[in-house]
Motif scaffolding. Structure first.
Motif, short mmCIF file in Angstrom:
data_model
loop_
_atom_site.label_atom_id
_atom_site.label_comp_id
_atom_site.label_asym_id
_atom_site.label_seq_id
_atom_site.Cartn_x
_atom_site.Cartn_y
_atom_site.Cartn_z
N UNK A 105 0.81 -1.21 0.00
CA UNK A 105 0.00 0.00 0.00
C UNK A 105 0.85 1.27 0.00
N UNK A 106 2.13 1.11 -0.36
CA UNK A 106 3.01 2.28 -0.45
C UNK A 106 3.70 2.31 -1.82
N UNK A 115 3.71 14.69 -5.49
CA UNK A 115 2.78 14.77 -4.38
C UNK A 115 2.29 16.20 -4.14
N UNK A 116 2.65 17.11 -5.06
CA UNK A 116 2.29 18.52 -4.88
C UNK A 116 1.22 18.99 -5.86
N UNK A 117 0.49 18.06 -6.45
CA UNK A 117 -0.51 18.42 -7.44
C UNK A 117 -1.93 18.06 -7.03
N UNK A 118 -2.12 17.64 -5.78
CA UNK A 118 -3.44 17.19 -5.38
C UNK A 118 -3.71 15.83 -5.98
N UNK A 119 -4.93 15.62 -6.48
CA UNK A 119 -5.28 14.30 -7.05
C UNK A 119 -4.54 14.06 -8.35
N UNK A 120 -3.92 12.90 -8.45
CA UNK A 120 -3.13 12.57 -9.62
C UNK A 120 -3.13 11.06 -9.83
N UNK A 134 -3.77 11.52 -3.62
CA UNK A 134 -4.12 12.93 -3.40
C UNK A 134 -3.07 13.46 -2.43
N UNK A 135 -2.11 14.21 -2.95
CA UNK A 135 -0.96 14.56 -2.14
C UNK A 135 -0.19 13.28 -1.83
N UNK A 136 0.01 13.01 -0.55
CA UNK A 136 0.70 11.78 -0.15
C UNK A 136 -0.28 10.68 0.22
N UNK A 137 -1.58 10.95 0.14
CA UNK A 137 -2.58 9.97 0.54
C UNK A 137 -3.00 9.09 -0.63
N UNK A 138 -2.93 7.79 -0.46
CA UNK A 138 -3.34 6.84 -1.48
C UNK A 138 -4.86 6.78 -1.52
#
Length: 235
Positions: A105-106, A115-120, A134-138
């Motif tokens: 999960x990483x 990690x600086x673009x929001x959702x990607x 979303x950022x650093x959140x999976x």
């Protein structure tokens, strides 16, 4: 060089069932013994690795049981010739699967997807993995994907989704491409019926299992960022 170029989304598409989550690839030319499509008695160069992956006794010698297990794996993912030979492409497929499992999960542990673009939506060609963060959140994944083959590779770099077509029809390949989300020329995320490891790969699109393609459709929208990096094994 464009993988999946299509223009007509008129025809109705159906969410297609997908086979297998594991990996595949074919045996390189000249790397397998010249035998008919039956179980080979020859020991392959990756015999021990294949035996270990399949949970077989690791002795480095081909047995009837080794061949049967290897053939079943090859048949599941469209690896030909399906003769149970522990060749380089069969092992490459298995090794890709091991890397995918190790991601857990990483998947962005190395920080290669921004990690600086929001959702990607992130696509790692090396591990044949995709996920949404979303950022650093999976937010979703990681999931196995099937990207472009040698000569029609999925292009790397920063992209944006610019067109979505839920029941897309490819006029180039005359196939349905459910849940298509285009991000670079004719290259798109979309559902396919093939194993994610079916060789040699796509025409450049990022193929996904139906459930994953549908989840991507529900989570992404036009203008969302996509980042593709790495290099697919064998390209």
């Amino acid at each position: 060089m464009v993988a999946v170029a299509s223009t007509n989304g008129r025809r109705a598409g159906i969410a297609l069932g997908l086979t297998g989550l594991v990996v595949p690839l074919t045996v390189a030319l000249g790397s397998t013994p010249a035998q008919a499509a039956s179980c080979t008695t020859s020991t392959g160069p990756y015999q021990k690795q294949v035996e270990k992956f399949l949970g077989r006794p690791v002795d480095g010698r081909q047995s009837a049981a080794d061949c049967k297990a290897t053939r079943a794996f090859q048949a599941m993912h469209g690896i030909t010739p399906t003769i149970g030979y522990a060749g380089p492409l069969t092992w490459r497929t298995m090794n890709t699967m091991l890397q995918q499992r190790a991601a857990g999960k990483t998947p962005n542990k190395a920080g290669k997807c921004p990690t600086n673009k929001g959702r990607i939506a992130c696509v790692d060609l090396t591990r044949q993995l995709a996920w949404i963060q979303d950022g650093t959140k999976l937010k979703y994944g990681p999931v196995p994907v099937r990207t472009g083959k040698n000569g029609t590779e999925t292009r790397t770099g920063a992209k944006k989704i610019y067109w979505r077509s839920i029941n897309h029809w490819s006029t180039l390949y005359n196939v349905r491409m459910p849940y298509s989300q285009f991000f670079d020329g004719g290259q798109a995320f979309h559902s396919t019926t093939k194993s994610m490891y079916n060789p040699p790969g796509s025409g450049g699109c990022v193929n996904m299992r139906p459930a994953d393609a549908k989840a991507y459709w529900n989570l992404l929208k036009n203008g969302d960022d996509v980042y593709v990096y790495g290099r697919k094994p064998g390209t």
